[in-house]
Scaffold this motif. Structure first.
Motif, PDB file in Angstrom:
ATOM      1  N   ASN A  59       0.841  -1.192   0.000  1.00 47.03           N
ATOM      2  CA  ASN A  59       0.000   0.000   0.000  1.00 47.03           C
ATOM      3  C   ASN A  59       0.885   1.255   0.000  1.00 47.03           C
ATOM      4  N   TYR A  60       1.558   1.470  -1.116  1.00 44.13           N
ATOM      5  CA  TYR A  60       2.506   2.586  -1.182  1.00 44.13           C
ATOM      6  C   TYR A  60       1.844   3.965  -1.115  1.00 44.13           C
ATOM      7  N   PRO A  61       0.601   4.167  -1.627  1.00 47.66           N
ATOM      8  CA  PRO A  61      -0.001   5.495  -1.444  1.00 47.66           C
ATOM      9  C   PRO A  61      -0.150   5.873   0.032  1.00 47.66           C
ATOM     10  N   PHE A  62      -0.487   4.883   0.874  1.00 48.13           N
ATOM     11  CA  PHE A  62      -0.625   5.154   2.305  1.00 48.13           C
ATOM     12  C   PHE A  62       0.744   5.401   2.944  1.00 48.13           C
ATOM     13  N   ILE A  63       1.743   4.600   2.565  1.00 44.82           N
ATOM     14  CA  ILE A  63       3.070   4.721   3.162  1.00 44.82           C
ATOM     15  C   ILE A  63       3.696   6.070   2.835  1.00 44.82           C
ATOM     16  N   PHE A  64       3.562   6.494   1.561  1.00 40.87           N
ATOM     17  CA  PHE A  64       4.206   7.726   1.133  1.00 40.87           C
ATOM     18  C   PHE A  64       3.260   8.922   1.112  1.00 40.87           C
ATOM     19  N   CYS A  65       2.082   8.763   1.712  1.00 39.14           N
ATOM     20  CA  CYS A  65       1.127   9.869   1.828  1.00 39.14           C
ATOM     21  C   CYS A  65       0.660  10.373   0.465  1.00 39.14           C
ATOM     22  N   PHE A  66       0.540   9.468  -0.514  1.00 33.53           N
ATOM     23  CA  PHE A  66       0.029   9.846  -1.823  1.00 33.53           C
ATOM     24  C   PHE A  66      -1.497   9.854  -1.795  1.00 33.53           C
ATOM     25  N   ASN A  67      -2.077  10.635  -2.665  1.00 36.07           N
ATOM     26  CA  ASN A  67      -3.520  10.579  -2.875  1.00 36.07           C
ATOM     27  C   ASN A  67      -3.816   9.373  -3.762  1.00 36.07           C
TER      28      ASN A  67
ATOM     29  N   CYS B 183       6.891  18.848  -1.696  1.00 37.07           N
ATOM     30  CA  CYS B 183       7.962  18.112  -1.017  1.00 37.07           C
ATOM     31  C   CYS B 183       9.313  18.769  -1.255  1.00 37.07           C
ATOM     32  N   LEU B 184       9.539  19.234  -2.489  1.00 40.31           N
ATOM     33  CA  LEU B 184      10.795  19.903  -2.809  1.00 40.31           C
ATOM     34  C   LEU B 184      10.961  21.175  -1.979  1.00 40.31           C
ATOM     35  N   PHE B 185       9.888  21.937  -1.837  1.00 40.51           N
ATOM     36  CA  PHE B 185       9.928  23.160  -1.043  1.00 40.51           C
ATOM     37  C   PHE B 185      10.221  22.844   0.421  1.00 40.51           C
ATOM     38  N   HIS B 186       9.647  21.762   0.938  1.00 36.73           N
ATOM     39  CA  HIS B 186       9.904  21.346   2.314  1.00 36.73           C
ATOM     40  C   HIS B 186      11.342  20.879   2.496  1.00 36.73           C
ATOM     41  N   VAL B 187      11.894  20.224   1.478  1.00 31.61           N
ATOM     42  CA  VAL B 187      13.281  19.759   1.559  1.00 31.61           C
ATOM     43  C   VAL B 187      14.242  20.947   1.607  1.00 31.61           C
ATOM     44  N   ILE B 188      14.011  21.936   0.750  1.00 32.50           N
ATOM     45  CA  ILE B 188      14.879  23.113   0.718  1.00 32.50           C
ATOM     46  C   ILE B 188      14.785  23.888   2.029  1.00 32.50           C
ATOM     47  N   GLY B 189      13.575  24.014   2.563  1.00 30.25           N
ATOM     48  CA  GLY B 189      13.390  24.725   3.830  1.00 30.25           C
ATOM     49  C   GLY B 189      13.254  23.762   4.989  1.00 30.25           C
ATOM     50  N   ALA B 190      14.128  22.761   5.048  1.00 25.84           N
ATOM     51  CA  ALA B 190      14.029  21.685   6.032  1.00 25.84           C
ATOM     52  C   ALA B 190      13.913  22.168   7.481  1.00 25.84           C
ATOM     53  N   PRO B 191      14.679  23.174   7.929  1.00 23.69           N
ATOM     54  CA  PRO B 191      14.570  23.578   9.341  1.00 23.69           C
ATOM     55  C   PRO B 191      13.217  24.188   9.704  1.00 23.69           C
ATOM     56  N   LEU B 192      12.421  24.572   8.719  1.00 19.52           N
ATOM     57  CA  LEU B 192      11.163  25.273   8.985  1.00 19.52           C
ATOM     58  C   LEU B 192       9.950  24.359   8.970  1.00 19.52           C
TER      59      LEU B 192
ATOM     60  N   LEU C  76       7.762  11.501   5.942  1.00 17.86           N
ATOM     61  CA  LEU C  76       8.408  10.476   5.123  1.00 17.86           C
ATOM     62  C   LEU C  76       8.611  10.893   3.663  1.00 17.86           C
ATOM     63  N   PRO C  77       7.606  11.463   2.958  1.00 17.45           N
ATOM     64  CA  PRO C  77       7.847  11.837   1.556  1.00 17.45           C
ATOM     65  C   PRO C  77       8.989  12.836   1.389  1.00 17.45           C
ATOM     66  N   ASP C  78       9.067  13.831   2.283  1.00 25.13           N
ATOM     67  CA  ASP C  78      10.148  14.809   2.193  1.00 25.13           C
ATOM     68  C   ASP C  78      11.499  14.156   2.437  1.00 25.13           C
ATOM     69  N   PHE C  79      11.540  13.260   3.413  1.00 26.73           N
ATOM     70  CA  PHE C  79      12.799  12.596   3.730  1.00 26.73           C
ATOM     71  C   PHE C  79      13.269  11.722   2.578  1.00 26.73           C
ATOM     72  N   ILE C  80      12.336  10.987   1.957  1.00 30.30           N
ATOM     73  CA  ILE C  80      12.699  10.110   0.847  1.00 30.30           C
ATOM     74  C   ILE C  80      13.169  10.925  -0.351  1.00 30.30           C
ATOM     75  N   LEU C  81      12.504  12.054  -0.629  1.00 32.45           N
ATOM     76  CA  LEU C  81      12.918  12.895  -1.749  1.00 32.45           C
ATOM     77  C   LEU C  81      14.328  13.429  -1.533  1.00 32.45           C
ATOM     78  N   ALA C  82      14.623  13.889  -0.319  1.00 28.46           N
ATOM     79  CA  ALA C  82      15.984  14.375  -0.031  1.00 28.46           C
ATOM     80  C   ALA C  82      16.990  13.253  -0.159  1.00 28.46           C
ATOM     81  N   ASP C  83      16.609  12.047   0.234  1.00 29.81           N
ATOM     82  CA  ASP C  83      17.509  10.905   0.098  1.00 29.81           C
ATOM     83  C   ASP C  83      17.773  10.583  -1.364  1.00 29.81           C
ATOM     84  N   GLN C  84      16.739  10.695  -2.211  1.00 28.12           N
ATOM     85  CA  GLN C  84      16.917  10.423  -3.632  1.00 28.12           C
ATOM     86  C   GLN C  84      17.820  11.465  -4.292  1.00 28.12           C
ATOM     87  N   PHE C  85      17.771  12.691  -3.804  1.00 26.47           N
ATOM     88  CA  PHE C  85      18.614  13.743  -4.369  1.00 26.47           C
ATOM     89  C   PHE C  85      20.101  13.460  -4.157  1.00 26.47           C
ATOM     90  N   THR C  86      20.431  12.714  -3.110  1.00 24.25           N
ATOM     91  CA  THR C  86      21.845  12.408  -2.874  1.00 24.25           C
ATOM     92  C   THR C  86      22.424  11.511  -3.966  1.00 24.25           C
TER      93      THR C  86
END
Length: 298
Positions: free
Chosen positions: A79-87, A164-173, A178-188
């Motif tokens: 159930n990946y939509p539930f895990i990654f908070c997808f609609n 998610c990208l906006f949240h990754v760039i402004g991480a301290p705020l 999970l979606p934001d964390f995974i996206l930042a991990d993929q960027f590495t």
């Protein structure tokens, strides 16, 4: 001027001959890649256009892998939509991701074929301006589709990605989810793609692209920013880690921490290293609240 169609037409030897010391029987179908690679302009072609189009190779490869993940998640009922908070209604399926990735690959391949000319135009003394601008046009097209506000081309999915990208760039705020964390991990894993964007800026705005004048590798500023750009995705991950630990201490505890246990290297499902500087920052944070920092498997 070398025309693309000239190389795409099949060639067949009319009689027995010798090419590069090899005997070629009559009626043999010949590949003409050697004609391209033996051209005097091949070196300039590889050091300029190859880095430009490699950006699309990184993007397409990543999208194909994502399509494969979706296929196997569905096949094994994850159930990946539930895990990654997808609609569930607007979440892309593997067919949609394949369509987007293959469409981008076709556009990039068409641009590559249009850029196969390796000799200067004898009349103008440079390469064709339109074909030299094709990689830049394609990048602008991808960005324009991504930020397009109209409800076309999977707008909910694009909006989710941009959020998610906006949240990754402004991480301290923002609270780390999970979606934001995974996206930042993929960027590495896309450091070279980030460097490709830097190459686009250097090539088109500081050099003469009509002559394929590429002096980026000799530019000290370009070299410096190559290292800075490579640290950007890891910095985003580090900020997410720090924010997560900070929120956990201040909102998940009374503020008095007994201890913090951490594996320096995650060894489940492969070897996963933490973001550079993470252990140092967490160690300082735990010490400030009077806790004991325990690093396992040292």
């Amino acid at each position: 001027m070398y025309l693309v169609a000239r190389y795409l037409i099949p060639h067949e030897s009319a009689d027995e001959c010798t090419i590069g010391g090899y005997r070629v029987p009559r009626g043999t179908m010949l590949l003409v890649a050697g004609c391209i690679l033996d051209n005097p302009g091949r070196h300039q072609y590889m050091v300029t256009l190859f880095p430009l189009y490699s950006l699309f190779a990184f993007i397409v490869l990543h999208m194909l892998m994502y399509a494969g993940n979706i296929y196997f998640w569905r096949r094994y009922r994850v159930n990946y939509p539930f895990i990654f908070c997808f609609n569930p209604i607007t979440a892309l399926g593997f067919r949609e991701v394949l369509l987007l990735s293959l469409g981008l690959a076709v556009l990039a391949l068409g641009s590559v074929l249009a850029n196969l000319d390796m000799e200067l135009d004898p009349k103008t003394g440079d390469y064709q301006e339109f074909t030299e601008l094709l990689p830049l046009f394609l990048v602008v097209l991808v960005i324009a589709i991504l930020i397009c506000p109209f409800n076309i081309i999977y707008r909910p999915s694009r909006f989710f990605f941009l959020t998610c990208l906006f949240h990754v760039i402004g991480a301290p705020l923002y609270k780390v989810v999970l979606p934001d964390f995974i996206l930042a991990d993929q960027f590495t894993s896309q450091v070279q793609a980030f460097r490709s964007f830097e190459f686009y800026i250097c090539y088109y705005f500081s050099g003469n692209y009509k002559l394929r004048d590429n002096s980026c590798s000799k530019n000290d500023v370009f070299k410096t920013f190559s290292f800075i750009v490579a640290t950007i995705p890891y910095t985003w991950r580090l900020l997410q880690y720090v924010k997560d630990v900070h929120d956990l201490i201040h909102f998940g505890t009374s503020g008095n921490v007994a201890g913090f246990i951490c594996e320096a290297i995650q060894g489940v499902g492969g070897i996963v290293e933490l973001a550079p500087g993470y252990l140092f920052v967490v160690h300082s944070t735990i010490k400030k609240v009077g806790g004991l920092f325990i690093s396992d498997e040292v």
